[in-house]
Write a protein that holds these residues in place. Structure first.
Motif, mmCIF file in Angstrom:
data_model
loop_
_atom_site.group_PDB
_atom_site.id
_atom_site.type_symbol
_atom_site.label_atom_id
_atom_site.label_comp_id
_atom_site.label_asym_id
_atom_site.label_seq_id
_atom_site.Cartn_x
_atom_site.Cartn_y
_atom_site.Cartn_z
ATOM 1 N N VAL A 17 0.840 -1.379 -0.107
ATOM 2 C CA VAL A 17 0.043 -0.088 0.041
ATOM 3 C C VAL A 17 0.659 1.404 -0.034
ATOM 4 N N THR A 18 0.531 2.159 -0.705
ATOM 5 C CA THR A 18 1.309 3.471 -0.548
ATOM 6 C C THR A 18 0.080 4.554 -0.508
ATOM 7 N N VAL A 74 7.173 -3.169 6.883
ATOM 8 C CA VAL A 74 5.884 -3.339 5.934
ATOM 9 C C VAL A 74 5.315 -1.740 6.050
ATOM 10 N N ASN A 75 5.155 -1.315 4.720
ATOM 11 C CA ASN A 75 4.741 0.035 4.413
ATOM 12 C C ASN A 75 5.145 1.184 5.037
ATOM 13 N N SER A 76 6.621 1.286 4.651
ATOM 14 C CA SER A 76 7.199 2.407 5.002
ATOM 15 C C SER A 76 6.519 3.745 4.208
ATOM 16 N N MET A 77 5.949 3.445 3.298
ATOM 17 C CA MET A 77 5.287 4.817 2.468
ATOM 18 C C MET A 77 3.721 4.685 2.940
ATOM 19 N N SER A 78 3.132 4.105 3.852
ATOM 20 C CA SER A 78 1.692 4.197 4.057
ATOM 21 C C SER A 78 1.613 3.813 5.393
ATOM 22 N N ASP A 79 0.056 3.324 5.693
ATOM 23 C CA ASP A 79 -0.012 2.681 7.095
ATOM 24 C C ASP A 79 -1.219 1.540 6.612
ATOM 25 N N LEU A 80 -0.612 0.392 6.835
ATOM 26 C CA LEU A 80 -1.476 -0.879 6.425
ATOM 27 C C LEU A 80 -2.968 -0.731 7.050
ATOM 28 N N HIS A 82 -4.891 1.771 7.496
ATOM 29 C CA HIS A 82 -5.927 3.029 6.918
ATOM 30 C C HIS A 82 -7.162 2.347 6.843
ATOM 31 N N LYS A 83 -8.100 3.283 7.368
ATOM 32 C CA LYS A 83 -9.458 3.214 7.274
ATOM 33 C C LYS A 83 -9.816 2.542 6.026
ATOM 34 N N LYS A 84 -9.298 2.929 4.864
ATOM 35 C CA LYS A 84 -9.667 2.759 3.229
ATOM 36 C C LYS A 84 -8.966 1.513 3.086
ATOM 37 N N VAL A 85 -8.195 0.767 3.768
ATOM 38 C CA VAL A 85 -7.552 -0.257 3.254
ATOM 39 C C VAL A 85 -8.485 -1.544 3.494
ATOM 40 N N PRO A 86 -9.062 -2.180 2.672
ATOM 41 C CA PRO A 86 -10.177 -3.257 3.055
ATOM 42 C C PRO A 86 -9.532 -4.468 3.707
ATOM 43 N N SER A 88 -9.990 -7.485 3.781
ATOM 44 C CA SER A 88 -9.474 -8.628 2.808
ATOM 45 C C SER A 88 -8.336 -8.296 2.350
ATOM 46 N N PHE A 89 -7.747 -7.205 1.927
ATOM 47 C CA PHE A 89 -6.424 -6.736 1.338
ATOM 48 C C PHE A 89 -5.355 -7.116 2.445
ATOM 49 N N ILE A 90 -5.870 -6.534 3.729
ATOM 50 C CA ILE A 90 -4.791 -6.733 4.916
ATOM 51 C C ILE A 90 -4.655 -8.103 5.101
ATOM 52 N N SER A 91 -5.742 -8.906 5.013
ATOM 53 C CA SER A 91 -5.523 -10.471 5.387
ATOM 54 C C SER A 91 -4.523 -10.900 4.218
ATOM 55 N N GLU A 92 -4.536 -10.452 2.984
ATOM 56 C CA GLU A 92 -3.511 -11.088 1.908
ATOM 57 C C GLU A 92 -2.216 -10.645 2.312
ATOM 58 N N VAL A 93 -2.016 -9.409 2.876
ATOM 59 C CA VAL A 93 -0.723 -9.336 3.371
ATOM 60 C C VAL A 93 -0.118 -10.231 4.618
ATOM 61 N N PHE A 94 -1.182 -10.617 5.358
ATOM 62 C CA PHE A 94 -0.796 -11.309 6.501
ATOM 63 C C PHE A 94 -0.402 -12.709 5.935
ATOM 64 N N GLU A 95 -1.156 -13.070 4.925
ATOM 65 C CA GLU A 95 -0.985 -14.401 4.291
ATOM 66 C C GLU A 95 0.495 -14.434 3.873
ATOM 67 N N THR A 96 0.889 -13.324 3.133
ATOM 68 C CA THR A 96 2.070 -13.552 2.561
ATOM 69 C C THR A 96 3.120 -13.432 3.611
ATOM 70 N N MET A 97 3.235 -12.704 4.689
ATOM 71 C CA MET A 97 4.080 -12.595 5.710
ATOM 72 C C MET A 97 3.926 -14.124 6.290
#
Length: 255
Positions: A17-18, A74-80, A82-86, A88-97
């Motif tokens: 996310v950026t 993780v996300n030095s150019m954003s905030d994972l 953020h209220k506009k990050v779904p 479902s997308f955060i879950s994908e990030v955690f799955e990768t980690m």
């Protein structure tokens, strides 16, 4: 994405996310916003849209391609969170980690209550794996409620980034906290950090047995004021359960 990072407490950055929006005084002179906005309107540049919030699904599996163990911010150019990050997308990030478990991931947010809610739902029956470190950022004593949110998050490794430190940190309850980073602000409008504030954070870490990392004094450039506090560099890191994952240049500290 950067396989190498100049940030002293990590090895690499990963930005699925950026972009972001400001939520407190620590955001006022955001380095990520200043950098991103330089390229707004440049066709085909990664920051063609400046610091607008952007999901980057094409970057989702980047850490899986890095075979050498790294510490990854993780996300030095954003905030994972953020209220506009779904979610479902955060879950994908955690799955990768979770899959890339030979790395150490450092997730840092100012939106600590949202992180707590997500993590405690996803990891209802067990804590976040120990190679995923969860942290929150605060800039002075007025944001200490974020520490409580972090303490109530179901994680094994929790850390604080007190940067930019723009006011007295106040009394810090560091129970359940495994690491503290402190740093001054940098950039053309940097607000100076007082010696007494940095000493207060360090002394409370020492008293409570928490590893302390002093990143910088800050100034016009990040390295303008150097990294020494009271005549020495403070490069302590938390002890991790599987220390072989830590890159060679890191310094292991108890805590």
């Amino acid at each position: 994405m950067a396989q190498n990072s100049a940030i002293e407490w990590t090895n690499a950055t990963w930005n699925p996310v950026t972009g972001c929006t400001k939520i407190s005084a620590g955001c006022d002179n955001c380095y990520a916003e200043r950098f991103s906005e330089r390229f707004r309107g440049v066709p085909n540049h990664p920051f063609e849209h400046g610091f607008d919030l952007m999901l980057r699904p094409e970057r989702m599996e980047q850490p899986l391609t890095w075979k050498k163990p790294k510490m990854i911010f993780v996300n030095s150019m954003s905030d994972l969170f953020h209220k506009k990050v779904p979610n479902s997308f955060i879950s994908e990030v955690f799955e990768t980690m979770e899959r890339a478990n030979w790395h150490v991931f450092q997730v840092l947010t100012k939106r600590s209550s949202l992180m707590k809610r997500f993590v405690n739902t996803r990891y209802r029956d067990k804590p976040v794996p120990s190679h995923i470190w969860l942290g929150t950022s605060l800039e002075d004593h007025s944001k200490r409620s974020r520490i409580k949110h972090l303490q109530d998050t179901n994680a094994e490794v929790r850390f604080l980034s007190i940067e930019p430190l723009i006011g007295p940190p106040g009394e810090l309850d560091l129970s359940k906290i495994r690491w503290v980073i402190v740093g001054g602000e940098s950039g053309p409008f940097a607000r100076p950090m007082q010696l007494s504030w940095a000493r207060s954070a360090r002394d409370q870490c020492t008293e409570q047995g928490v590893p302390f990392f002093f990143k910088q004094w800050g100034g016009f450039r990040p390295k303008s004021g150097g990294r020494e506090l009271d005549g020495r560099e403070w490069n302590e890191f938390p002890k991790v359960l599987i220390t072989s994952k830590m890159p060679d240049r890191q310094i292991i500290a108890s805590g």
